[in-house]
Design a protein around this motif. Structure first.
Motif, PDB file in Angstrom:
ATOM      1  N   SER A  93      16.881   6.545  16.573  1.00  0.00           N
ATOM      2  CA  SER A  93      17.059   7.921  17.137  1.00  0.00           C
ATOM      3  C   SER A  93      17.461   8.829  16.127  1.00  0.00           C
ATOM      4  CB  SER A  93      18.459   7.878  18.019  1.00  0.00           C
ATOM      5  OG  SER A  93      18.298   6.723  18.974  1.00  0.00           O
ATOM      6  N   LYS A  94      18.068   8.529  15.069  1.00  0.00           N
ATOM      7  CA  LYS A  94      18.404   9.854  13.967  1.00  0.00           C
ATOM      8  C   LYS A  94      17.274   9.970  13.302  1.00  0.00           C
ATOM      9  CE  LYS A  94      21.591  11.268  10.583  1.00  0.00           C
ATOM     10  NZ  LYS A  94      22.764  11.280   9.966  1.00  0.00           N
ATOM     11  N   ALA A  95      16.200   8.864  12.943  1.00  0.00           N
ATOM     12  CA  ALA A  95      15.219   9.287  12.207  1.00  0.00           C
ATOM     13  C   ALA A  95      14.003  10.024  13.143  1.00  0.00           C
ATOM     14  CB  ALA A  95      14.314   7.961  12.102  1.00  0.00           C
ATOM     15  N   THR A  96      14.088   9.857  14.458  1.00  0.00           N
ATOM     16  CA  THR A  96      13.184  10.650  15.226  1.00  0.00           C
ATOM     17  C   THR A  96      13.589  11.977  15.174  1.00  0.00           C
ATOM     18  OG1 THR A  96      14.220  10.068  17.303  1.00  0.00           O
ATOM     19  CG2 THR A  96      12.442   8.737  16.582  1.00  0.00           C
ATOM     20  N   LEU A  97      14.913  12.333  15.199  1.00  0.00           N
ATOM     21  CA  LEU A  97      15.511  13.685  15.211  1.00  0.00           C
ATOM     22  C   LEU A  97      14.809  14.278  13.856  1.00  0.00           C
ATOM     23  CD1 LEU A  97      19.246  13.392  16.351  1.00  0.00           C
ATOM     24  CD2 LEU A  97      17.140  14.243  17.535  1.00  0.00           C
ATOM     25  N   TYR A  98      14.810  13.849  12.704  1.00  0.00           N
ATOM     26  CA  TYR A  98      14.322  14.354  11.374  1.00  0.00           C
ATOM     27  C   TYR A  98      12.692  14.387  11.548  1.00  0.00           C
ATOM     28  CZ  TYR A  98      18.902  15.128   9.669  1.00  0.00           C
ATOM     29  OH  TYR A  98      20.058  15.484   9.314  1.00  0.00           O
ATOM     30  N   MET A  99      12.172  14.365  12.501  1.00  0.00           N
ATOM     31  CA  MET A  99      10.625  14.550  12.610  1.00  0.00           C
ATOM     32  C   MET A  99       9.879  13.465  11.649  1.00  0.00           C
ATOM     33  SD  MET A  99      10.932  17.151  14.447  1.00  0.00           S
ATOM     34  CE  MET A  99       9.318  17.499  14.594  1.00  0.00           C
ATOM     35  N   ILE A 100      10.517  12.238  11.604  1.00  0.00           N
ATOM     36  CA  ILE A 100       9.945  11.130  10.928  1.00  0.00           C
ATOM     37  C   ILE A 100       9.024  10.495  11.838  1.00  0.00           C
ATOM     38  CG2 ILE A 100      10.390   8.882   9.760  1.00  0.00           C
ATOM     39  CD1 ILE A 100      11.790  11.035   8.515  1.00  0.00           C
ATOM     40  N   ARG A 101       7.551  10.343  11.442  1.00  0.00           N
ATOM     41  CA  ARG A 101       6.704   9.570  12.333  1.00  0.00           C
ATOM     42  C   ARG A 101       6.949   8.321  12.827  1.00  0.00           C
ATOM     43  NH1 ARG A 101       1.457  11.882  11.232  1.00  0.00           N
ATOM     44  NH2 ARG A 101       0.777  10.542  12.562  1.00  0.00           N
ATOM     45  N   PRO A 102       6.745   7.880  14.270  1.00  0.00           N
ATOM     46  CA  PRO A 102       7.131   6.738  14.732  1.00  0.00           C
ATOM     47  C   PRO A 102       7.245   5.456  13.995  1.00  0.00           C
ATOM     48  CG  PRO A 102       5.702   7.811  16.159  1.00  0.00           C
ATOM     49  CD  PRO A 102       5.794   8.412  15.071  1.00  0.00           C
ATOM     50  N   PHE A 103       6.045   5.243  13.196  1.00  0.00           N
ATOM     51  CA  PHE A 103       6.125   3.833  12.530  1.00  0.00           C
ATOM     52  C   PHE A 103       7.293   3.734  11.477  1.00  0.00           C
ATOM     53  CE2 PHE A 103       4.488   1.081   8.842  1.00  0.00           C
ATOM     54  CZ  PHE A 103       4.482   0.156   9.328  1.00  0.00           C
ATOM     55  N   VAL A 104       7.551   5.060  10.638  1.00  0.00           N
ATOM     56  CA  VAL A 104       8.593   5.089   9.834  1.00  0.00           C
ATOM     57  C   VAL A 104       9.852   5.138  10.477  1.00  0.00           C
ATOM     58  CG1 VAL A 104       9.199   6.424   7.866  1.00  0.00           C
ATOM     59  CG2 VAL A 104       6.809   6.085   8.282  1.00  0.00           C
TER      60      VAL A 104
ATOM     61  N   LEU B 124      13.056   2.857   9.423  1.00  0.00           N
ATOM     62  CA  LEU B 124      14.521   3.334   9.196  1.00  0.00           C
ATOM     63  C   LEU B 124      15.449   2.789  10.125  1.00  0.00           C
ATOM     64  CD1 LEU B 124      13.583   7.045   8.355  1.00  0.00           C
ATOM     65  CD2 LEU B 124      14.351   5.178   6.618  1.00  0.00           C
ATOM     66  N   GLY B 125      15.026   2.669  11.305  1.00  0.00           N
ATOM     67  CA  GLY B 125      15.968   1.931  12.349  1.00  0.00           C
ATOM     68  C   GLY B 125      16.359   0.519  12.043  1.00  0.00           C
ATOM     69  N   THR B 126      15.293  -0.349  11.414  1.00  0.00           N
ATOM     70  CA  THR B 126      15.772  -1.471  10.788  1.00  0.00           C
ATOM     71  C   THR B 126      16.249  -1.770   9.524  1.00  0.00           C
ATOM     72  OG1 THR B 126      13.361  -2.103  11.818  1.00  0.00           O
ATOM     73  CG2 THR B 126      14.400  -3.771  10.205  1.00  0.00           C
ATOM     74  N   VAL B 127      16.109  -0.310   8.690  1.00  0.00           N
ATOM     75  CA  VAL B 127      17.023  -0.546   7.574  1.00  0.00           C
ATOM     76  C   VAL B 127      18.469  -0.162   7.908  1.00  0.00           C
ATOM     77  CG1 VAL B 127      17.252   1.108   5.328  1.00  0.00           C
ATOM     78  CG2 VAL B 127      15.087   0.084   5.842  1.00  0.00           C
ATOM     79  N   THR B 128      18.751   0.732   8.816  1.00  0.00           N
ATOM     80  CA  THR B 128      19.919   1.034   9.205  1.00  0.00           C
ATOM     81  C   THR B 128      20.717  -0.216   9.686  1.00  0.00           C
ATOM     82  OG1 THR B 128      19.136   3.145  10.266  1.00  0.00           O
ATOM     83  CG2 THR B 128      21.401   2.507  10.825  1.00  0.00           C
ATOM     84  N   GLY B 129      20.121  -0.993  10.444  1.00  0.00           N
ATOM     85  CA  GLY B 129      20.692  -2.372  11.130  1.00  0.00           C
ATOM     86  C   GLY B 129      20.866  -3.402   9.895  1.00  0.00           C
ATOM     87  N   VAL B 130      20.175  -3.443   8.968  1.00  0.00           N
ATOM     88  CA  VAL B 130      20.180  -4.614   7.832  1.00  0.00           C
ATOM     89  C   VAL B 130      20.465  -4.188   6.839  1.00  0.00           C
ATOM     90  CG1 VAL B 130      18.327  -5.867   9.281  1.00  0.00           C
ATOM     91  CG2 VAL B 130      17.637  -4.753   7.302  1.00  0.00           C
ATOM     92  N   GLY B 131      20.477  -3.060   6.424  1.00  0.00           N
ATOM     93  CA  GLY B 131      20.521  -2.411   4.778  1.00  0.00           C
ATOM     94  C   GLY B 131      21.939  -2.716   4.212  1.00  0.00           C
TER      95      GLY B 131
ATOM     96  N   ILE C  19      21.585   4.357   3.337  1.00  0.00           N
ATOM     97  CA  ILE C  19      20.069   4.410   2.822  1.00  0.00           C
ATOM     98  C   ILE C  19      19.232   5.148   3.690  1.00  0.00           C
ATOM     99  CG2 ILE C  19      18.028   3.156   2.329  1.00  0.00           C
ATOM    100  CD1 ILE C  19      19.848   0.764   1.907  1.00  0.00           C
ATOM    101  N   ARG C  20      19.522   5.008   4.859  1.00  0.00           N
ATOM    102  CA  ARG C  20      18.692   5.999   5.986  1.00  0.00           C
ATOM    103  C   ARG C  20      18.821   7.397   5.493  1.00  0.00           C
ATOM    104  NH1 ARG C  20      21.400   5.974  11.013  1.00  0.00           N
ATOM    105  NH2 ARG C  20      22.833   7.390   9.618  1.00  0.00           N
ATOM    106  N   ASP C  21      19.993   7.845   5.550  1.00  0.00           N
ATOM    107  CA  ASP C  21      20.152   9.300   5.215  1.00  0.00           C
ATOM    108  C   ASP C  21      19.724   9.870   3.883  1.00  0.00           C
ATOM    109  OD1 ASP C  21      21.486   9.287   7.615  1.00  0.00           O
ATOM    110  OD2 ASP C  21      23.393   9.342   7.117  1.00  0.00           O
ATOM    111  N   VAL C  22      19.972   8.896   2.956  1.00  0.00           N
ATOM    112  CA  VAL C  22      19.420   9.342   1.707  1.00  0.00           C
ATOM    113  C   VAL C  22      18.017   9.502   1.680  1.00  0.00           C
ATOM    114  CG1 VAL C  22      19.067   8.909  -0.683  1.00  0.00           C
ATOM    115  CG2 VAL C  22      21.421   8.529   0.228  1.00  0.00           C
ATOM    116  N   LEU C  23      17.097   8.553   2.470  1.00  0.00           N
ATOM    117  CA  LEU C  23      15.780   8.529   2.334  1.00  0.00           C
ATOM    118  C   LEU C  23      15.248   9.658   3.327  1.00  0.00           C
ATOM    119  CD1 LEU C  23      14.719   4.726   2.747  1.00  0.00           C
ATOM    120  CD2 LEU C  23      14.456   6.164   0.775  1.00  0.00           C
ATOM    121  N   ILE C  24      15.897  10.205   4.480  1.00  0.00           N
ATOM    122  CA  ILE C  24      15.603  11.332   5.119  1.00  0.00           C
ATOM    123  C   ILE C  24      15.959  12.549   4.492  1.00  0.00           C
ATOM    124  CG2 ILE C  24      15.304   9.834   7.163  1.00  0.00           C
ATOM    125  CD1 ILE C  24      17.519  10.928   8.251  1.00  0.00           C
ATOM    126  N   GLY C  25      16.757  12.676   3.656  1.00  0.00           N
ATOM    127  CA  GLY C  25      17.284  13.915   2.966  1.00  0.00           C
ATOM    128  C   GLY C  25      18.638  14.537   3.937  1.00  0.00           C
ATOM    129  N   ALA C  26      19.416  13.424   4.545  1.00  0.00           N
ATOM    130  CA  ALA C  26      20.272  14.136   5.172  1.00  0.00           C
ATOM    131  C   ALA C  26      21.518  13.834   4.617  1.00  0.00           C
ATOM    132  CB  ALA C  26      20.516  13.348   6.591  1.00  0.00           C
TER     133      ALA C  26
END
Lengths: 208, 208, 208
Positions: free
Chosen positions: A113-124, A128-135, A52-59
């Motif tokens: 960590s991965k989301a920050t690498l993709y220039m995602i704003r901190p709140f988001v 995404l970190g939460t989604v990675t854990g519970v998705g 889910i995280r990777d699809v949302l950030i386009g990775a």
């Protein structure tokens, strides 16, 4: 020092993946799924959050299917859990809870960590970190036609979110990614375990 | 004149997002979810349709998570709805229906416009406009382990589709995007309200 | 010779899409959905697997919505199935099973081929081929708030996976894509039909 930390992270990632896959397989067997269903749920429970995280950030393709070893590991885990399900049922529940909390902490830290690498704003990035854990658990519950556990009981996503929040706070305070991830991951792990041991729950509107 | 129209659109977008988030939160509380679940459903109900559209057209990260203000707004709305749920329950049902119809019209119009910008063919742009309007409710219902309401009752997706259809028809006739969106949005809003007031439903096979 | 094979593939693709759409529409009518719900489920059942595959490999917009003829075909099929549902119910069940098995074989073969074009590793290409074949049914069951059939009964995804496995094995042995797809597709079709005729099922943990 570097290689050692990386080995620890890799080992933790593999352990987290296997634990999530075992838990998914057991849930699937309780739900009456067949061998294939058990293997699919193992895959989904362990890797769905990252997908889910990777699809949302386009990775795309998501890491979980780009590297064939992860799906292979989860399918094999599902298969072995199915074959040896009597032995797996003998694993102490508390051990599973501890390993699961460790997996949650690790996945949430890695996702943030991965989301920050993709220039995602901190709140988001926290989301995404939460989604990675519970998705993964959410997709598992959807496939089993149940309301996702994480939405109605336990301190679980909340622990992941706290971990993600601390990681980004530490980063902003100038700490290294490794230190930040350790602090955030430990907090997530501790809150999850404490909530299980002490029976903490989030409030519901009915009780108000 | 331009700034005024843009302010109206922004205001309408915010109102639509908040209304969808409030409705999602109320549905989640009725479903017995905890505080976190309520906030998640608020987010999903308000922004899920746009996320599906953006993932399908490859516009990742979706706007709903690229701009942190939208998720923050929906989480805050979910939180406040949870805290003040007795007050929220006192909102007249008809007011919610009117605001929801306005939100549907706006989301469908915005989704249709965005899809055309991505060079999507008209027929598919209509589908994506409809998905933008109703997708959040569909994900909400999936998470609550229910058959999505939009698939079995009310004139709802049909109204969104009519709006999207009119927008593209007006565009083809040479009208400006603003005029086309106003015409399509108004038609969607009117059909939705008329169907509620007059008790219109789509036919079912059983009744034939 | 080339044009003839391509015509056969196109015809098979259209037949597979229509059969999946008809089956989806019938399931939706049994589930009490209205006309719109029936049309949506037709679309989802026929094209959902391809959409999942395309989103996962980053081929957005997915082919199923880039080419407007596919959604239009499935919506029209859903509409006609709804109107003529008494006639459709008279179609012999065994004919539907045979056509469905053909559709499964074709979708699995097409999905596997497309994944290899996107430089996906063989093991994952097999998974994506399987998802192309069974993903539509999975989304359909999720929308109907049911545990996906493919996870708990029948040899269905297993047949798709076998087909995908054989295609990639044949390719590795140096056979052409066309020959490989024919061998894999035939094996998928044969295993699916044999399992229905002979009542084969995958084992469940409860029975162990």
């Amino acid at each position: 020092m570097k290689p050692k930390i990386e080995s620890v992270i890799l080992a933790a990632d593999l352990v987290g993946t296997v634990v999530f896959a075992i838990e998914g397989a057991m849930t699937a067997m309780h739900g009456g799924l067949d061998l294939l269903g058990v293997m699919v749920i193992s895959f989904v429970a362990a890797l769905g959050g990252g997908v889910i995280r990777d699809v949302l950030i386009g990775a795309t393709p998501p890491n979980a299917i780009r590297d064939w070893r992860y799906p292979a590991l989860t399918f094999a885990t599902g298969f072995l859990t199915f074959i040896f399900h009597h032995a797996v049922q003998a694993i102490p529940g508390m051990l599973l809870v501890v390993l699961d909390a460790a997996g949650l902490a690790l996945f949430a830290a890695a996702g943030t960590s991965k989301a920050t690498l993709y220039m995602i704003r901190p709140f988001v990035a926290m989301l995404l970190g939460t989604v990675t854990g519970v998705g993964g658990g959410v997709i598992q519950d959807i496939l089993l036609a149940r309301v996702p556990t994480v939405l109605h009981s336990d301190i679980y996503a909340t622990a992941a979110f706290l971990g993600a929040f601390l990681i980004l706070t530490c980063r902003r305070l100038g700490l290294s990614m490794t230190t930040s991830a350790l602090i955030g991951g430990t907090a997530c792990f501790a809150l999850r375990l404490a909530s299980v041991l002490l029976g903490w729950h989030l409030p519901k509107a009915d009780g108000w």
